[in-house]
Enzyme design. Structure first.
Site, mmCIF file in Angstrom:
data_model
loop_
_atom_site.group_PDB
_atom_site.id
_atom_site.type_symbol
_atom_site.label_atom_id
_atom_site.label_comp_id
_atom_site.label_asym_id
_atom_site.label_seq_id
_atom_site.Cartn_x
_atom_site.Cartn_y
_atom_site.Cartn_z
ATOM 1 C CB SER A 228 -0.892 -0.045 1.235
ATOM 2 O OG SER A 228 -2.017 0.777 1.084
ATOM 3 N N GLY A 266 -3.068 -0.436 -3.826
ATOM 4 C CA GLY A 266 -1.771 0.050 -3.356
ATOM 5 C C GLY A 266 -1.311 1.353 -3.964
ATOM 6 N NE ARG A 311 -2.481 4.462 0.914
ATOM 7 C CZ ARG A 311 -2.175 4.223 2.182
ATOM 8 N NH1 ARG A 311 -2.200 5.197 3.060
ATOM 9 N NH2 ARG A 311 -1.810 3.009 2.562
ATOM 10 N NE ARG A 354 -2.190 5.566 6.781
ATOM 11 C CZ ARG A 354 -1.158 6.146 6.203
ATOM 12 N NH1 ARG A 354 -0.995 7.449 6.309
ATOM 13 N NH2 ARG A 354 -0.299 5.443 5.532
ATOM 14 C CB CYS A 385 -3.119 9.705 28.456
ATOM 15 S SG CYS A 385 -4.072 10.809 29.435
ATOM 16 C CE1 TYR A 415 -6.816 0.801 4.479
ATOM 17 C CE2 TYR A 415 -5.663 2.385 3.102
ATOM 18 C CZ TYR A 415 -6.267 1.164 3.271
ATOM 19 O OH TYR A 415 -6.351 0.299 2.202
HETATM 20 N N1 LLP Z 1 -6.628 -5.128 -1.932
HETATM 21 C C1 LLP Z 1 -6.111 -5.836 -0.919
HETATM 22 C C2 LLP Z 1 -6.131 -7.282 -0.981
HETATM 23 C C3 LLP Z 1 -5.577 -5.172 0.190
HETATM 24 O O1 LLP Z 1 -5.078 -5.899 1.186
HETATM 25 C C4 LLP Z 1 -5.593 -3.768 0.233
HETATM 26 C C5 LLP Z 1 -5.050 -3.058 1.384
HETATM 27 C C6 LLP Z 1 -6.149 -3.070 -0.850
HETATM 28 C C7 LLP Z 1 -6.639 -3.779 -1.920
HETATM 29 C C8 LLP Z 1 -6.230 -1.575 -0.887
HETATM 30 O O2 LLP Z 1 -4.988 -0.968 -0.821
HETATM 31 P P1 LLP Z 1 -4.851 0.622 -1.095
HETATM 32 O O3 LLP Z 1 -5.193 0.861 -2.538
HETATM 33 O O4 LLP Z 1 -5.795 1.298 -0.200
HETATM 34 O O5 LLP Z 1 -3.439 0.915 -0.775
HETATM 35 N N2 LLP Z 1 -3.772 0.675 7.081
HETATM 36 C C9 LLP Z 1 -2.697 0.899 6.142
HETATM 37 C C10 LLP Z 1 -2.999 0.310 4.796
HETATM 38 C C11 LLP Z 1 -3.297 -1.168 4.849
HETATM 39 C C12 LLP Z 1 -3.676 -1.696 3.520
HETATM 40 C C13 LLP Z 1 -4.196 -3.077 3.633
HETATM 41 N N3 LLP Z 1 -4.613 -3.643 2.403
HETATM 42 C C14 LLP Z 1 -2.402 2.389 6.042
HETATM 43 O O6 LLP Z 1 -3.065 3.172 6.731
HETATM 44 O O7 LLP Z 1 -1.511 2.801 5.326
#
Ligand code: LLP
Length: 457
Positions: A228, A266, A311, A354, A385, A415
């Protein structure tokens, strides 16, 4: 308003397209003044520009559709709901021609409640429960992305026991060994982590054959998600090459040519001024080029493609609106001068985990007005805190920032609310949508009473 002060500037890559400074300097989003939002709904609040969300969804769909049409195949874009999911957002994504990717039964329930047809939903998860698998089958989801050899058998057994004669459409999540992404915790395709079946040692090929061996399952595709917040597209290309080679290998061994390849999500966005997000048109074209070239070299027809951005669709659509409280100058090393000013806001790590979790960096601007030309070296912190409760590590803010000012932190749509917590019994903020001069609540603010209701005393 004071245009000449850099601390008042809005870097277009960071903000929803509907944001500008109004005549008196306050931020206006889709025609709504943030002071009105704060008066009506309180702070902190996530403020989401609906038109911007829809535009980003369309941009991804159109860019990928166009690039892959040029090599003779189609694309499905799944909005990754883990980034942020609500009924309205799932509906918007679907109205804009996207499908919805879910990672749990809870996300699946939201997508279904939004009226997204099961066939347009995918279900992920490295540890799906029996009930989650059953709910996915009940809903007739278009794809269950299996993540282990045991899950393949569990799912096939569940289908057999239902006896409704419907096979389950399955994709196999493959670990390609490609390491990409913004932080160790969000890279997902290197070997030593929990997701997928590894290319190494033939584990992924064994998974694919295991699916083919079960008549209850229909092998729809191969899936890979490498990480990601990826800003360098090479990882996507590398993963695509590996998946296509695996597909050709399976075809030569079994005669089964997997019809679809999912390249995951990602796609990275800008969080700080000057950062350059992934350009969807560019990456789509590069990917289509690699897919065409590799398939030609392998002598296999081009598969249908899918992607799962989260994202990149929702991240920049939203900013968090806070109210400034305590403002406190500190010395950085214990001796004056007081070179850093801690600006406390009425939220913090409970609404944006984050920075604490990934050392993620954000920026902020004064939102209720513009500030004076003089700036201070500021750190925006929350009300929890914990000294690691940092919202923005370093930002130049106008020196006249005071208690009662509104502060806005951009690019918090992904996120942010989806990983929010109730640490210190802080109720989670609302998500407000703005559009054409109107604002409305998508998710209401939690109350202390909501939290107390969970505690049976
Ligand atoms: N597809 C799968 C199988 C995934 O595991 C994820 C994200 C996505 C799509 C979407 O990824 P994006 O396009 O949003 O990057 N909490 C972390 C990000 C964790 C992503 C988990 N999987 C953060 O705040 O950076």
């Amino acid at each position: 308003m004071n245009d000449a002060v850099p601390a008042n500037d809005l870097d277009a890559a960071l903000w929803p397209s509907g944001v500008r400074r109004g005549d008196d300097g306050a931020l206006v989003v889709a025609g709504v003044d943030v002071r009105e939002i704060a008066r009506t709904h309180g702070t902190p609040a996530y403020v989401l520009d609906e038109a911007d969300f829809r535009a980003r969804a369309r941009t991804y769909r159109e860019a990928f559709t166009k690039a892959f049409a040029a090599i003779g195949t189609g694309v499905d874009v799944y909005y990754a709901g883990k980034a942020f999911l609500s009924v309205a957002v799932a509906r918007w994504a679907h109205e804009e021609g996207l499908r919805v990717d879910t990672a749990t039964g809870g996300e699946l329930a939201v997508a279904l409640r939004a009226g997204v047809p099961g066939a347009d939903i995918g279900l992920h998860g490295n540890n799906k429960s029996d009930s989650e698998l059953a709910r996915a089958l009940d809903a007739g989801v278009g794809r269950i992305i299996v993540d282990s050899l045991t899950e393949i058998d569990r799912l096939a057994d569940a289908v057999r026991d239902r006896a409704d004669g419907r096979r389950a459409p399955v994709m196999v999540r493959v670990t390609t060994g490609v390491h990409a992404g913004g932080h160790e915790y969000i890279a997902t395709a290197h070997e030593d982590q929990k997701f997928g079946l590894s290319l190494a040692g033939g584990q992924a090929a064994a998974g694919l054959r295991a699916v083919l061996a079960r008549p209850e399952l229909e092998l729809r595709g191969i899936h890979s998600h490498i990480g990601s917040q990826i800003l360098d597209p090479d990882g996507f290309l590398e993963a695509a090459r590996k998946l296509l080679a695996l597909r050709a290998e399976l075809a030569s061994q079994t005669g089964h040519l997997v019809p679809e390849v999912d390249l995951g999500g990602g796609y990275g966005i800008a969080y700080l001024p000057g950062e350059v997000p992934i350009e969807p048109g560019r990456v789509a074209k590069d990917l289509a080029g690699v897919v065409a070239e590799v398939c030609a070299a392998l002598g296999t027809p081009v598969p249908r493609i899918s992607i799962e951005p989260g994202r990149a669709i929702v991240g920049p659509t939203t900013f968090t609106l806070y109210e400034v409280g305590t403002v406190k100058p500190v010395t950085v090393d214990g001796t004056p001068p007081f070179t850093r000013t801690y600006v406390s806001v009425d939220g913090g790590m409970s609404d944006n985990l984050r920075p604490a979790l990934y050392d993620a960096r954000y920026t902020a601007v004064l939102a209720s007005r513009t500030g004076s030309a003089a700036t201070i070296q500021a750190r925006v912190v929350g009300k929890h805190c914990e000294s690691g409760d940092i919202v923005v590590h370093d930002v130049l803010l106008p020196a006249d920032v005071v208690r009662g000012d509104l502060l806005a932190v951009p690019a918090t749509g992904a996120y942010g609310r989806s990983m929010a917590s109730n640490y210190n019994h802080v109720p989670r903020p609302p998500v407000l949508a703005v559009r054409d001069g109107e604002h409305r609540i998508l998710i209401r603010r939690e109350t202390e009473a909501d939290l107390q209701a969970l505690d049976l005393g």
